[in-house]
Scaffold this active site. Sequence first.
Site, PDB file in Angstrom:
ATOM      1  N   LYS A 179       0.866  -1.179   0.000  1.00 26.90           N
ATOM      2  CA  LYS A 179       0.000   0.000   0.000  1.00 26.90           C
ATOM      3  C   LYS A 179       0.901   1.227   0.000  1.00 26.90           C
ATOM      4  O   LYS A 179       1.418   1.640   1.025  1.00 26.90           O
ATOM      5  CB  LYS A 179      -0.933   0.049   1.219  1.00 26.90           C
ATOM      6  CG  LYS A 179      -2.014   1.102   1.021  1.00 26.90           C
ATOM      7  CD  LYS A 179      -2.514   1.746   2.285  1.00 26.90           C
ATOM      8  CE  LYS A 179      -1.698   2.847   2.852  1.00 26.90           C
ATOM      9  NZ  LYS A 179      -1.479   4.052   2.016  1.00 26.90           N
ATOM     10  N   PRO A 180       1.109   1.828  -1.197  1.00 26.38           N
ATOM     11  CA  PRO A 180       1.967   3.017  -1.242  1.00 26.38           C
ATOM     12  C   PRO A 180       1.223   4.231  -0.713  1.00 26.38           C
ATOM     13  O   PRO A 180      -0.008   4.225  -0.625  1.00 26.38           O
ATOM     14  CB  PRO A 180       2.250   3.175  -2.740  1.00 26.38           C
ATOM     15  CG  PRO A 180       1.075   2.566  -3.427  1.00 26.38           C
ATOM     16  CD  PRO A 180       0.557   1.476  -2.517  1.00 26.38           C
ATOM     17  N   GLU A 182      -0.646   7.681  -0.678  1.00 30.73           N
ATOM     18  CA  GLU A 182      -1.566   8.270  -1.671  1.00 30.73           C
ATOM     19  C   GLU A 182      -0.909   9.428  -2.429  1.00 30.73           C
ATOM     20  O   GLU A 182      -1.381   9.838  -3.473  1.00 30.73           O
ATOM     21  CB  GLU A 182      -2.879   8.715  -1.020  1.00 30.73           C
ATOM     22  CG  GLU A 182      -2.774   9.782   0.062  1.00 30.73           C
ATOM     23  CD  GLU A 182      -2.550   9.186   1.461  1.00 30.73           C
ATOM     24  OE1 GLU A 182      -1.907   8.120   1.562  1.00 30.73           O
ATOM     25  OE2 GLU A 182      -3.005   9.806   2.443  1.00 30.73           O
ATOM     26  N   VAL A 237       1.123   6.997  13.419  1.00 32.20           N
ATOM     27  CA  VAL A 237       0.450   5.924  12.677  1.00 32.20           C
ATOM     28  C   VAL A 237       1.075   4.567  13.025  1.00 32.20           C
ATOM     29  O   VAL A 237       0.379   3.558  13.115  1.00 32.20           O
ATOM     30  CB  VAL A 237       0.472   6.207  11.161  1.00 32.20           C
ATOM     31  CG1 VAL A 237      -0.162   5.060  10.388  1.00 32.20           C
ATOM     32  CG2 VAL A 237      -0.253   7.514  10.852  1.00 32.20           C
ATOM     33  N   GLY A 238       2.377   4.549  13.263  1.00 36.36           N
ATOM     34  CA  GLY A 238       3.042   3.295  13.630  1.00 36.36           C
ATOM     35  C   GLY A 238       2.423   2.668  14.878  1.00 36.36           C
ATOM     36  O   GLY A 238       2.267   1.443  14.965  1.00 36.36           O
ATOM     37  N   GLU A 255       9.368   1.393  10.977  1.00 41.67           N
ATOM     38  CA  GLU A 255      10.451   2.365  10.784  1.00 41.67           C
ATOM     39  C   GLU A 255       9.785   3.729  10.871  1.00 41.67           C
ATOM     40  O   GLU A 255       9.071   4.146   9.959  1.00 41.67           O
ATOM     41  CB  GLU A 255      11.113   2.099   9.419  1.00 41.67           C
ATOM     42  CG  GLU A 255      12.505   2.651   9.324  1.00 41.67           C
ATOM     43  CD  GLU A 255      12.540   3.944   8.575  1.00 41.67           C
ATOM     44  OE1 GLU A 255      12.447   5.001   9.249  1.00 41.67           O
ATOM     45  OE2 GLU A 255      12.645   3.922   7.332  1.00 41.67           O
ATOM     46  N   CYS A 289      13.744  10.437   7.342  1.00 41.81           N
ATOM     47  CA  CYS A 289      13.656  10.136   8.779  1.00 41.81           C
ATOM     48  C   CYS A 289      15.021  10.227   9.445  1.00 41.81           C
ATOM     49  O   CYS A 289      15.093  10.272  10.670  1.00 41.81           O
ATOM     50  CB  CYS A 289      13.133   8.719   8.986  1.00 41.81           C
ATOM     51  SG  CYS A 289      11.567   8.449   8.219  1.00 41.81           S
ATOM     52  N   GLU A 386      10.305  16.551  14.826  1.00 39.70           N
ATOM     53  CA  GLU A 386      10.989  16.235  13.565  1.00 39.70           C
ATOM     54  C   GLU A 386      10.643  17.337  12.556  1.00 39.70           C
ATOM     55  O   GLU A 386       9.461  17.530  12.243  1.00 39.70           O
ATOM     56  CB  GLU A 386      10.500  14.861  13.083  1.00 39.70           C
ATOM     57  CG  GLU A 386      11.354  14.267  12.001  1.00 39.70           C
ATOM     58  CD  GLU A 386      10.908  12.834  11.659  1.00 39.70           C
ATOM     59  OE1 GLU A 386       9.729  12.502  11.849  1.00 39.70           O
ATOM     60  OE2 GLU A 386      11.761  12.069  11.184  1.00 39.70           O
TER      61      GLU A 386
END
Length: 483
Positions: A179-180, A182, A237-238, A255, A289, A386
């Site tokens: 699932k790349p 969007e 989301v992780g 990751e 990241c 970040e």
Amino acid sequence: MLAVEDLLRDNAFVNGHWVSADSGNRFEVTNPADGKTLTSVPDLGPDDAAQAVEAAREAFGGWKKQTAGHRAKMLNRWHDLILANEKDLALLMTLEQGKPIREARGEIRYAASFVRWFAEEARRAYGDVIPPHVADKRILALKQPVGVVAAITPWNFPAAMITRKVAPALAVGCTVVIKPSEWTPLTALALARLAEDAGFPSGVLNVVTTMDAAGVGTMLTSHPDVRKISFTGSTRVGKLVLAGAANTVKRVSLELGGNAPFIVFDDADLEAAVEGAVASKYRNAGQTCVCANRILVQEGIAEEFTVRLTAKTSRLTVGPGVDDSSQIGPLINESALEKVTRLISSAQEAGATIRTGGKVHELGGTFFEPSLVSGVTDEMDIFSEEIFGPVSAISTFKTEEEVIRRANDTPFGLAAYVFTRDYARAWRVPEALEYGMVGVNTGMISTPVAPFGGVKQSGMGREGSRYGMDEFLETKTVTIGGL
Ligand code: SIN
């Protein structure tokens, strides 16, 4: 536009077919450099995506039985096709993601290198024969593929984050549903087109395009036939992925976000440190990241370092990625722009100094000036969040002990960098840093041969290297008795 027009795909790839959504819904893919629509792709719903899981489950039975040599041959074909189409793939990537074309071509080579590496490693998924605890038994540890893998990939490296997950999975006999993001589905679809040409059987590799990241993500993380989730993206989301996978106890690799300290001691080669900071900070317009997030410079050399890095930062060329001369492309979207703008202005309000840049570039849109802010303190958001943009944030420190404490004072632990010429310090400091990866006297740490991954809230599991294959293998113990 492309030498091989066929690489611009506008349907998803499920079970060896190019398919649309059951609903007929589609979404547009735009160029972040000018906001223009490139094409549209199907907006698959959870039920459509479940068909990809079903196809991968069906294909698993046959694929896992192939020899490692056969799987390696297929991967090598895919590798060769990716390299043969480097120019087109890079152009597609630049158009949908924005990165300078030279970087995009570098990413295609980086992406292909994972396919080559794992094609080679496929033949080395060894198990063990274990000395038994009693004389009439024999004990084996067999390595077997985990099963169907869902690879959920980000927009910042639209090709390499796919191959870094998919190549080891395929190498050991797993099948995959990708699932790349969007924001960047076209590179994923072009890679699938080349996988089709390479001859992977139907269902072994599937790509589901969707705007419904939450709905499809929930389906993937809860589907009993998905045995492993490999996710690259935000820590927020992780955590959802990890929680979602708990109910069916899936294997999970994450990751996630980082907050990389880039530490420069006063014994460092200053020019090498400045070069390292440019390489680490401004790659992909600061949208990686592992980008240097907090640049911590020892007091005695801080001003000299800042002057040199400011000069280099202000000379970076900003422009659409398709222009050969561009070194900094647009940010991916408005919310990335808003974040960078907020971090800089709140730092300035709290007393930091903007030495160069600091605002939206004159090109407008989501182009942001390469920037450098000095006088940053630990209380500022720019120090703890970040940045994910082309902004260097410089803070100073007095002692080694202080900088280690401050560098570790974060929930994140992906990458860190240390510049020093003191050999004892070059051992001591990396060992003390709570990070998954530490670069010593280099700003570039990414390669398929080295394990990539974080600790703390930056993730779990490793990608690339021989460790990256373990993530897709189960260890089965076979005890043979009565000998
Ligand atoms: C990332 O930003 O997630 C990956 C960067 C890399 O592979 O170097």
